[in-house]
Design an enzyme around this catalytic site. Structure first.
Site, mmCIF file in Angstrom:
data_model
loop_
_atom_site.group_PDB
_atom_site.id
_atom_site.type_symbol
_atom_site.label_atom_id
_atom_site.label_comp_id
_atom_site.label_asym_id
_atom_site.label_seq_id
_atom_site.Cartn_x
_atom_site.Cartn_y
_atom_site.Cartn_z
ATOM 1 N N GLU A 190 0.842 -1.214 0.000
ATOM 2 C CA GLU A 190 0.000 0.000 0.000
ATOM 3 C C GLU A 190 0.866 1.248 0.000
ATOM 4 O O GLU A 190 0.824 2.072 0.915
ATOM 5 C CB GLU A 190 -0.980 -0.025 1.189
ATOM 6 N N GLU A 288 -5.771 -7.323 -1.607
ATOM 7 C CA GLU A 288 -6.375 -7.519 -0.287
ATOM 8 C C GLU A 288 -7.860 -7.226 -0.385
ATOM 9 O O GLU A 288 -8.250 -6.208 -0.949
ATOM 10 C CB GLU A 288 -5.780 -6.548 0.755
#
Ligand code: CA
Length: 653
Positions: A190, A288
């Site tokens: 991320e 995710e």
């Protein structure tokens, strides 16, 4: 030393030419699985779809005493259970060094490359491949933080790039030496706002280029993944992809986190990732995702998602809801032009399941099986070191708190062909009701049910014996009433209020429903103003001002429709100044005749005058208009004032 080299060399050979194909053929998910789930077939299902599970926490949980079972109730390696039910990839986060100087782990599974090796070996034995998720940090990296590993602090960007290259190469070689079937490697986690402590794109790109180089050297066939979050923020992904392109970062897959309750619609995700594929010639995937099967917490440590909060609830938090949500994410990825897979985030991360917070904490501290331990304070004192504790996603796992698999785990096998079962109620929507203390209390005869196929139906509800007198006589209050509908518990949240029959009573919706009449035709300012400091409540109110003498004369009124027969009172408030002589009054007109009239006065800034009419009778069907008349001679800099909060309440006889 020589012997070690020899062994590693031998294994390298096997891994490159022998084991890789052998492993693939080993992967045998179950077939013809029966299920009570409703699963809609995924259209255009891709047979080579990557179906991944992040299992980073597993070893720390096992060390804490957690056991996993298969659907026959037998204890089994959770990685085998995942493989049996259609998961063909695992994902493991790797932190450079998640331990303090005394060897105490920071938690979150204390995941370093050795954890990845151990999990990777187990996965490979079931023919399952691995995505290595390098955070390039000593602990959690996400859009909020990308802290530099301690060992790299103080390095120049050139030194750090070299260190990242060496670290990546050394780590991947460990996996290779252990025959781990590495299919993909992530360059950071991320990385919206940085990487390894670097925030400029120039520096981040330097690091990523070195990382890619190491990956290509050790696992030439592995796909290189870049991973971002927040697809709902318009334009961000395009910006990231253009930066990676500009700096010539070598990668294959542009991956996104997608948490349905935070990250916008699937349609937006599809469009956003398709745009990246079209423009930059990249594969895309969901790195995710997850969804709650219950709103209950099971480890005495609060969860990120439960009832309430400002999140999007696409499906009920049920086992069926979790299944339906994952199915939809997989459908979205199969819709994408170059969607290659979906990874679920930590479907095995369940409670360590002792009887109290204190007992759980002991295990979290000892084995790193919570999201963070107190030892993380040396690295991340502001967050992890302060808020350390257990699991915030135990209600999003595919296992219950005792380690037994949930029916939803079967979804990964079922969406290829779909699974049709009889339509039935899966969950009931809560009912929120507001009743006037002096009015009728009518509980609904049906409530909305969410069916197992995701559709909604109204089903009959039985509220049992309700004590209406208690509701009416309890004043302004809130109540929760439970009933039965479709064999499940229905819940009504009831607010008893002094109901206001005026629409847009506080002018927050502008002048909607109101008629403002400029009687003098000389009013200079007369409109709804947005200024919190001058409002009685909310941010808006009626504002007036005129410089000339006797210019202020107007009325503000509203016709109220569908008012029940009864006894009522009307209230309104005003404040102002420099008004000189005034004639200001509230009024109630029934069938165009004034039946109530009461004066209001002007007392300076902030001094609101609130007046209430006498009680009056109203019969349903009659025309009723309520309002305020304002006439000011004006003085000084001109008459000004503010009008707010009109209330038409019923009164007990
Ligand atoms: Ca929890």
């Amino acid at each position: 030393m020589k012997l070690k080299n020899f062994i590693i060399g031998g294994l390298l050979f096997l891994s490159t030419f022998g084991l890789a194909s052998c492993n693939t053929s080993n992967y045998h998910p179950l077939e013809n699985v029966e299920s009570s789930l409703y699963v809609k077939k995924v259209d255009n299902y891709k047979n080579d779809l990557i179906q991944g599970m992040d299992v980073s926490q597993v070893i720390s949980l096992e060390n804490s005493g957690v056991k996993y079972y298969n659907f026959d109730g037998e204890e089994e390696d959770v990685l085998k259970v995942f493989a049996d039910y259609g998961l063909n990839y695992i994902r493991v986060r790797v932190w450079n060094n998640p331990y303090d100087n005394d060897g105490n782990g920071y938690g979150g599974g204390n995941c370093n490359i050795d954890t990845a090796v151990e999990l990777g070996k187990r996965a490979s034995s079931y023919g399952v491949k691995m995505l290595v998720d390098f955070h390039y940090s000593d602990f959690w990296a996400d859009p909020a933080k990308q802290m530099c590993p301690r060992a790299w602090l103080g390095m120049t960007i050139e030194e750090k790039s070299k260190a990242l290259y060496e670290y990546t190469k050394e780590s991947l070689n460990k996996l290779k030496a252990n025959n781990v079937d590495v299919g993909m490697v992530q360059l950071g986690n991320e990385i919206n706002n940085g990487l390894a402590g670097e925030t400029t794109w120039f520096n981040r790109a330097l690091l990523m280029i070195e990382g890619s180089k190491a990956i290509r050297e050790v696992f030439p066939k592995a796909k290189i993944v870049v991973h971002f979050a927040n697809p709902e923020k318009t334009g961000n992904y395009e910006n990231y992809a253009s930066k990676l392109d500009y700096y010539n970062v070598d990668y294959d897959v542009f991956a996104s986190s997608y948490y349905p309750y935070w990250h916008g619609t699937l349609e937006n995700l599809e469009n956003t990732l398709n745009n990246i594929s079209d423009k930059y010639d990249k594969d895309v995937m969901v790195a995710e995702t997850s969804y709650a099967y219950t709103s209950e917490d099971s480890d005495y440590f609060g969860n990120t998602i439960s009832d309430g909060g400002s999140v999007t609830k696409t499906y009920p938090y049920t086992v069926q809801g979790q299944s339906s949500q994952i199915r939809d994410v997989v459908q979205a990825v199969c819709n994408m032009k170059r969607g290659i897979g979906v990874f679920y985030w930590e479907g095995a991360w369940i409670s360590v399941n002792k009887g109290s917070y204190e007992e759980n904490l002991e295990l979290w501290e000892k084995y790193g099986s919570g999201w963070a331990s107190s030892y993380s304070v040396v690295y991340d004192p502001a967050d992890a070191g302060k808020y350390f504790g257990g699991c915030a996603v135990d209600n999003q796992a595919f296992f219950d708190r005792t380690g037994h698999p949930l029916e939803s785990l079967k979804t990964w096998l079922l969406f290829k062909n779909g699974n049709f079962v009889e339509k039935k109620v899966d969950a009931l929507e809560d009912v929120n009701l507001i009743f006037d203390l002096n009015g009728e209390i009518n509980l609904p005869t049906t409530v909305n049910a969410v069916m197992n196929d995701g559709s909604k139906e109204a089903v009959a509800v039985d509220w049992g014996i309700v004590d209406y007198d208690a509701l009416k006589n309890g004043g302004v209050n809130k109540y929760t009433i439970n009933g039965v509908a479709g064999g499940m518990t229905a819940t009504a949240y009831i607010s008893m209020v002094e109901y206001n029959f005026i629409n847009n009573y506080s002018f927050e919706d502008g002048d909607n429903y109101w008629t403002i009449t400029d009687i003098s035709k000389k009013n200079e300012e007369l409109y709804v103003e947005d200024k919190p400091t001058d409002s009685l409540t909310g941010t808006k109110h009626i504002h007036y001002w005129s410089s000339g003498t006797n210019n202020v004369e107007f009325s503000v009124e509203q016709q109220v429709n569908n008012l029940p027969t009864g006894l009522y009172k009307f209230t309104i408030s005003i404040m102002g100044g420099d008004c000189g002589n005034t004639d200001i009054y509230l009024y109630v007109k029934i069938n165009d005749e004034i039946v109530q009239k009461k004066s209001l006065s002007i007392n300076g800034y902030g001094n609101w005058d609130t007046q209430v009419s006498e009680n009056f009778e109203y019969t349903k069907g009659d025309k009723i208009v309520v309002g305020i008349y304002v006439k000011c001679a004006g003085e000084g800099n001109g008459a000004w004032g503010k009008i707010d909060d009109a209330l038409l309440n019923s009164v007990t006889k």
